[in-house]
Scaffold this active site. Structure first.
Site, short mmCIF file in Angstrom:
data_model
loop_
_atom_site.label_atom_id
_atom_site.label_comp_id
_atom_site.label_asym_id
_atom_site.label_seq_id
_atom_site.Cartn_x
_atom_site.Cartn_y
_atom_site.Cartn_z
N GLU A 1 -0.43 -9.07 -1.18
CA GLU A 1 -0.95 -8.57 0.11
C GLU A 1 -2.17 -7.67 -0.14
OE1 GLU A 1 1.36 -6.04 2.80
OE2 GLU A 1 0.86 -7.33 4.48
N HIS B 1 7.04 5.06 12.81
CA HIS B 1 7.31 5.89 11.62
C HIS B 1 6.07 6.39 10.90
CE1 HIS B 1 6.40 2.05 9.67
NE2 HIS B 1 6.10 2.76 8.60
N GLU C 1 -2.05 5.10 3.36
CA GLU C 1 -2.00 3.74 2.84
C GLU C 1 -3.37 3.11 2.60
OE1 GLU C 1 -0.15 4.93 5.29
OE2 GLU C 1 1.93 4.66 4.67
N ARG D 1 3.07 8.21 9.13
CA ARG D 1 2.82 9.62 8.81
C ARG D 1 1.66 10.20 9.63
NH1 ARG D 1 4.77 12.15 3.83
NH2 ARG D 1 6.29 10.76 2.88
N ASP E 1 0.80 -1.22 0.00
CA ASP E 1 0.00 0.00 0.00
C ASP E 1 0.84 1.28 0.00
OD1 ASP E 1 1.10 -0.06 2.50
OD2 ASP E 1 -0.73 -0.71 3.51
C1 UD1 Z 1 6.80 4.65 3.48
C2 UD1 Z 1 5.38 4.20 3.16
C3 UD1 Z 1 4.78 3.47 4.33
C4 UD1 Z 1 5.68 2.37 4.84
C5 UD1 Z 1 7.06 2.95 5.11
C6 UD1 Z 1 7.99 1.84 5.53
C7 UD1 Z 1 4.14 5.70 1.67
C8 UD1 Z 1 3.23 6.87 1.59
N1 UD1 Z 1 4.55 5.36 2.89
O1 UD1 Z 1 6.72 5.63 4.49
O2 UD1 Z 1 3.54 2.89 3.93
O3 UD1 Z 1 5.12 1.86 6.03
O4 UD1 Z 1 7.57 3.54 3.93
O5 UD1 Z 1 9.13 2.34 6.14
O6 UD1 Z 1 4.47 5.12 0.68
N2 UD1 Z 1 14.27 8.23 4.38
C9 UD1 Z 1 15.67 8.15 4.30
N3 UD1 Z 1 16.21 6.97 3.87
C10 UD1 Z 1 15.47 5.89 3.55
C11 UD1 Z 1 14.08 5.98 3.65
C12 UD1 Z 1 13.49 7.16 4.05
O7 UD1 Z 1 16.37 9.09 4.58
O8 UD1 Z 1 16.04 4.85 3.18
C13 UD1 Z 1 13.66 9.51 4.80
C14 UD1 Z 1 13.70 10.57 3.68
O9 UD1 Z 1 13.87 11.84 4.26
C15 UD1 Z 1 12.29 10.44 3.09
C16 UD1 Z 1 11.48 10.15 4.34
O10 UD1 Z 1 12.30 9.28 5.14
O11 UD1 Z 1 11.88 11.60 2.42
C17 UD1 Z 1 10.11 9.54 4.12
O12 UD1 Z 1 10.15 8.43 3.28
P1 UD1 Z 1 8.78 7.98 2.56
O13 UD1 Z 1 9.02 6.76 1.76
O14 UD1 Z 1 8.15 9.14 1.87
O15 UD1 Z 1 7.82 7.67 3.76
P2 UD1 Z 1 7.88 6.61 4.89
O16 UD1 Z 1 7.39 7.33 6.10
O17 UD1 Z 1 9.18 5.91 4.92
N1 UDP Z 2 12.74 -3.83 9.74
C1 UDP Z 2 14.11 -3.96 9.53
N2 UDP Z 2 14.97 -3.16 10.23
C2 UDP Z 2 14.55 -2.24 11.13
C3 UDP Z 2 13.14 -2.10 11.33
C4 UDP Z 2 12.27 -2.90 10.61
O1 UDP Z 2 14.54 -4.80 8.73
O2 UDP Z 2 15.38 -1.56 11.74
C5 UDP Z 2 11.81 -4.68 8.96
C6 UDP Z 2 10.75 -5.41 9.75
O3 UDP Z 2 11.19 -6.69 10.12
C7 UDP Z 2 9.58 -5.49 8.78
C8 UDP Z 2 9.77 -4.27 7.91
O4 UDP Z 2 11.09 -3.80 8.13
O5 UDP Z 2 9.66 -6.62 7.93
C9 UDP Z 2 8.77 -3.24 8.31
O6 UDP Z 2 9.11 -2.04 7.76
P1 UDP Z 2 8.42 -0.70 8.25
O7 UDP Z 2 8.06 -0.81 9.69
O8 UDP Z 2 9.34 0.39 7.84
O9 UDP Z 2 7.14 -0.62 7.33
P2 UDP Z 2 5.64 -1.19 7.46
O10 UDP Z 2 5.69 -2.65 7.65
O11 UDP Z 2 5.00 -0.45 8.59
O12 UDP Z 2 5.01 -0.79 6.15
#
Ligand code: UD1
Ligand code: UDP
Length: 374
Positions: free
Chosen positions: A121, A216, A135, A218, A99
């Protein structure tokens, strides 16, 4: 043998990579398919950790991540980049997972080109567009566009039937996260940990109860995360606990977490752990506090109770199976439930039984068989 099908799998974030690598492994070397991989780079470091560990080599990398990216900018950039890849590769099928914005936009780009879409999923619903945000909207949009829906549980399949999705397109496959977890566990023994800070924290907290924390979402930015972090700070006063907190790189999370928790001696703030280390953490912890989707699926499978830091969940199966409790983001509720579980042995024991309502570890193979007949 029939015509070889070209499958383009598109993903961009850590959880998508974890939940798709079992399918990519199963496609590799299967003569019925040509497997092509596009990463959008919605995440960078978090995504690359999984690609490296699972040995996934993408054919395309759109590298779209910017610091603190807005949903508008992300959506617009993704649509153009993914569109170019689809035009170049012209796949028979596009596979998306979950999602995220990457998944939603990739489905839209495929739909614009009349390419069949497989949604892995599928069918998760919280019933509220506000939780998780954005999401719940993303996955509902993907449902309208997809041609094959791979549902992790019976409840998810029922949700799609109730939305009048054609029954013959709905398949109960299990969740590939359990495949990923088992595959990784099988490889833990022969692999040293990659994070020194994690190893040191485990040594520092030896003999104490371990609590793992991730957050994490939003929809929790600002107030929700402040309340969660305050709860963690209060729990850190217990001399019998050690709190392990891999901090998401999102600047909206990092700043708040560091400011409140850096001075706490019983809290180890860690960089995001690679997946094998995180599986070790899930196993080493007595309790998880988390708003993560994946952690709600993995922790119960390992018998680690999880307190879900959300107002609603699209994964009620974990709660019904007894491995999770929904606590929201209220500071006092989080502290009270955590203390109760740490201090009441029988309440803890009732939650700490391994249950896996999300799958048996063979979801990827079922999905690959569906791809062959789609
Ligand atoms: C995204 C997904 C969320 C998922 C999450 C998993 C959307 C809208 N949200 O949210 O569903 O649960 O990923 O973690 O698609 N950043 C880094 N390095 C990284 C990743 C992120 O620096 O490797 C920082 C950046 O500043 C980036 C911010 O995190 O702009 C947000 O990343 P983004 O993918 O937009 O949103 P998540 O909150 O990670
Ligand atoms: N995870 C990881 N390292 C971390 C935190 C989470 O590998 O430091 C893994 C966790 O086991 C799970 C996935 O990342 O499989 C979940 O990611 P996240 O919580 O970012 O996203 P969500 O599942 O909420 O979309």
């Amino acid at each position: 043998m029939g015509r070889v099908r070209k499958i383009l799998t598109i993903f961009g974030t850590r959880p998508e990579a974890i939940k798709l690598f079992p399918i990519l492994h199963a496609l590799e070397g299967d003569a019925r398919f040509t497997s092509c991989i596009c990463v959008t780079g919605q995440h960078r470091g978090l995504l690359d950790q999984v690609l490296e560990f699972a040995k996934i080599r993408p054919h395309h990398d759109c590298d779209v991540m910017t610091d603190d990216q807005s949903l508008d900018e992300l959506t617009a950039t993704l649509l153009t980049c993914v569109g170019h890849v689809l035009d170049e590769e012209k796949p028979d099928l596009v596979v998306v997972q979950g999602d995220t914005t990457t998944a939603m936009v990739s489905a839209l780009a495929a739909h614009y080109r009349k390419i069949a879409i497989v949604h892995v999923e599928a069918g998760l619903r919280s019933g509220s567009l506000a939780h998780p945000w954005p999401e719940e909207a993303n996955r509902s949009i993907i449902t309208r566009l997809a041609t094959i829906h791979c549902c992790p549980t019976r409840r998810a399949a029922d949700a799609l039937r109730s939305e009048n999705v054609p029954h013959q397109t709905i398949h109960l496959t299990g969740n590939t996260v359990i495949d990923a977890l088992y595959w990784t566990q099988d490889r833990l023994a022969g692999r040293g940990g990659s994070s020194d800070a994690f190893r040191e924290a485990l040594q520092r907290f030896a003999g104490r109860r371990h609590i793992g924390v991730t957050c994490h979402r939003r929809e929790s930015f600002a107030e929700g995360i402040v309340r969660v972090v305050e709860a963690v700070g209060q729990l850190a006063h217990r001399p019998d606990v050690g709190i392990l907190f891999p901090v998401h790189p999102n600047p909206n999370v990092r700043g708040i977490v560091r400011e409140r928790l850096s001075p706490c001696e019983n809290v180890a703030l860690l960089e995001p752990l690679d997946y094998p280390d995180f599986c070790r953490l899930l196993d080493a912890c007595d309790l998880m506090l988390s708003d993560s989707g994946g952690v709600q699926e993995e922790a119960p499978a390992l018998g680690t109770p999880v307190l879900v830091l959300r107002e609603t969940t699209e994964r009620p199966e974990a709660i019904e199976a007894g491995g999770a409790i929904l606590v929201g983001t209220d500071t006092q509720r989080i502290v009270a439930e955590t203390n109760r579980l740490l201090d009441d042995r029988s309440a803890y024991a009732a939650m700490a039984r391994a249950v896996s309502p999300f799958g048996d570890g063979r979801a990827a193979q079922r999905i690959v068989e569906l791809l062959a007949t789609a």
